[in-house]
Design an enzyme around this catalytic site. Structure first.
Site, PDB file in Angstrom:
ATOM      1  N   TYR A   1      -0.771  11.470   1.976  1.00 57.26           N
ATOM      2  CA  TYR A   1      -1.694  11.306   0.854  1.00 57.26           C
ATOM      3  C   TYR A   1      -1.723  12.548  -0.032  1.00 57.26           C
ATOM      4  CZ  TYR A   1      -3.762   6.787   2.002  1.00 57.26           C
ATOM      5  OH  TYR A   1      -3.964   5.447   2.198  1.00 57.26           O
TER       6      TYR A   1
ATOM      7  N   ASP B   1       0.842  -1.197   0.000  1.00 57.89           N
ATOM      8  CA  ASP B   1       0.000   0.000   0.000  1.00 57.89           C
ATOM      9  C   ASP B   1       0.880   1.250   0.000  1.00 57.89           C
ATOM     10  OD1 ASP B   1      -3.050   0.780   0.569  1.00 57.89           O
ATOM     11  OD2 ASP B   1      -1.825   2.012   1.885  1.00 57.89           O
ATOM     12  N   ARG B   2       0.767   2.134   0.990  1.00 56.15           N
ATOM     13  CA  ARG B   2       1.607   3.340   1.009  1.00 56.15           C
ATOM     14  C   ARG B   2       3.089   2.973   1.014  1.00 56.15           C
ATOM     15  NH1 ARG B   2      -1.223   6.826  -0.993  1.00 56.15           N
ATOM     16  NH2 ARG B   2       0.154   8.466  -0.211  1.00 56.15           N
TER      17      ARG B   2
ATOM     18  N   HIS C   1     -11.109   8.268  -0.275  1.00 54.94           N
ATOM     19  CA  HIS C   1     -10.163   8.834   0.688  1.00 54.94           C
ATOM     20  C   HIS C   1      -8.995   9.525  -0.008  1.00 54.94           C
ATOM     21  CE1 HIS C   1      -8.652   4.912  -0.427  1.00 54.94           C
ATOM     22  NE2 HIS C   1      -7.515   5.094   0.203  1.00 54.94           N
TER      23      HIS C   1
ATOM     24  N   HIS D   1      -6.994  -7.050   0.691  1.00 58.14           N
ATOM     25  CA  HIS D   1      -5.939  -6.043   0.646  1.00 58.14           C
ATOM     26  C   HIS D   1      -4.852  -6.303   1.686  1.00 58.14           C
ATOM     27  CE1 HIS D   1      -4.082  -2.163  -0.032  1.00 58.14           C
ATOM     28  NE2 HIS D   1      -4.279  -1.806   1.224  1.00 58.14           N
TER      29      HIS D   1
END
Length: 292
Positions: A212, A107-108, A152, A272
């Site tokens: 983000y 993910d990030r 988001h 995920h």
């Protein structure tokens, strides 16, 4: 009892002016750095890291702005640019005695890993990215009503002020939403770990939003510049991801292949949070990559 990675020790390692990372380290052998995703901390690797520590020195930091790592106020997009966070990773590994290492991110953390591979190819021997697309491609494929699944991203892309205020008003509802809807196997994130994630996120709203926001600004600029210059990932790359391409109408393998000529791409059947839902799958994939 506070959750932890079994057999690992914790350190605080300075990586930049005024920024130190919290890192769990365990095992012995060739180094492997694991970067967590959202809305998590290094604890997401607890099963995979303990497994891989039988063969590797495994290094699991909390990213800048997350967990128990420092959370500098964003002086501008560069504070949480993936380029800046990638430099943190290289500095961390060097501080622990490793000039070259294998790197995996989810993910990030996978976006940070991707940028580390592009900016520091001599430091990264192997690269794995779990359940993301590169930033530039991610924004390109999100369109129409289908983009609602990534609401988001749009919320936290807004100028400073409103996103932080809205999320801080109900942080457990916001961050808990993703822990629920992205996780088809509730047992994968037990109550104590879920509570640790929510505690960490509650204390990091401004820095998480800044992370983000950077992906809607400076990170796009960096990806565009690399694409225009023809820069690609030189090391072997493994990508594991859900079949979002089928749902949103894109070819994930082709998008990754454009960045990574030496690519192994695997579509997985789990959710995920695959390192927690199916740690054996992830550990096996990482072992195979490092041995390639």
């Amino acid at each position: 009892m506070t959750p932890f990675v079994p057999g690992f020790t914790h350190h605080r390692v300075p990586v930049a002016d005024g920024v130190a990372l919290n890192v769990a380290v365990g095992g012995s052998g060739s180094p492997l750095v694991l970067l967590h995703g959202f809305p998590q901390t290094h604890l997401m690797w607890r099963h995979v890291a303990a497994d891989l520590a039988a063969d590797h020195t495994v290094i699991c930091p909390d990213l800048r702005g997350y967990g128990a790592s420092d959370k500098p106020a964003a002086a501008g997009p560069a504070t949480y640019a993936k380029r800046t966070m990638a430099a943190d990773v290289v500095a961390l590994a060097r501080a622990l005695g490793h000039d070259r290492f294998a790197l995996a991110g989810h993910d990030r953390g996978a976006l940070v890993a991707f940028r580390t591979g592009l900016d520091h190819p001599d430091a990264v021997s192997r690269l794995a990215c779990l359940d993301v697309l590169p930033t530039l491609d991610m924004w390109d494929v999100l369109r129409g009503a289908g983009a609602a699944v990534a609401f988001h991203l749009y919320l936290m892309a807004q100028p400073p002020g409103l996103p932080e205020e809205l999320i801080a008003a109900a942080p457990d509802a916001f961050f808990g939403h993703f822990l629920d809807v992205w996780n088809p196997s509730p047992d994968a994130v037990p109550p104590a770990v879920r509570a640790a994630y929510l505690d960490a996120c509650r204390a990091a709203v401004p820095s998480i939003v800044a992370d983000y926001r950077a992906s809607a600004t400076v990170d796009i600029d960096h990806d565009r510049a690399d694409r225009a210059a023809g820069r690609r990932l030189r090391m072997p790359v493994a990508v594991l991801q859900q079949d979002w391409g089928a749902a949103l109408g894109y070819d994930a393998r082709a998008l990754w292949q454009a960045w990574a000529p030496n690519l192994t791409h695997t579509t997985v059947g789990c959710g995920h949070f695959m390192a927690e839902e199916d740690p054996e799958l992830v550990a096996t994939a990482l072992r195979t990559l490092v041995a390639s």
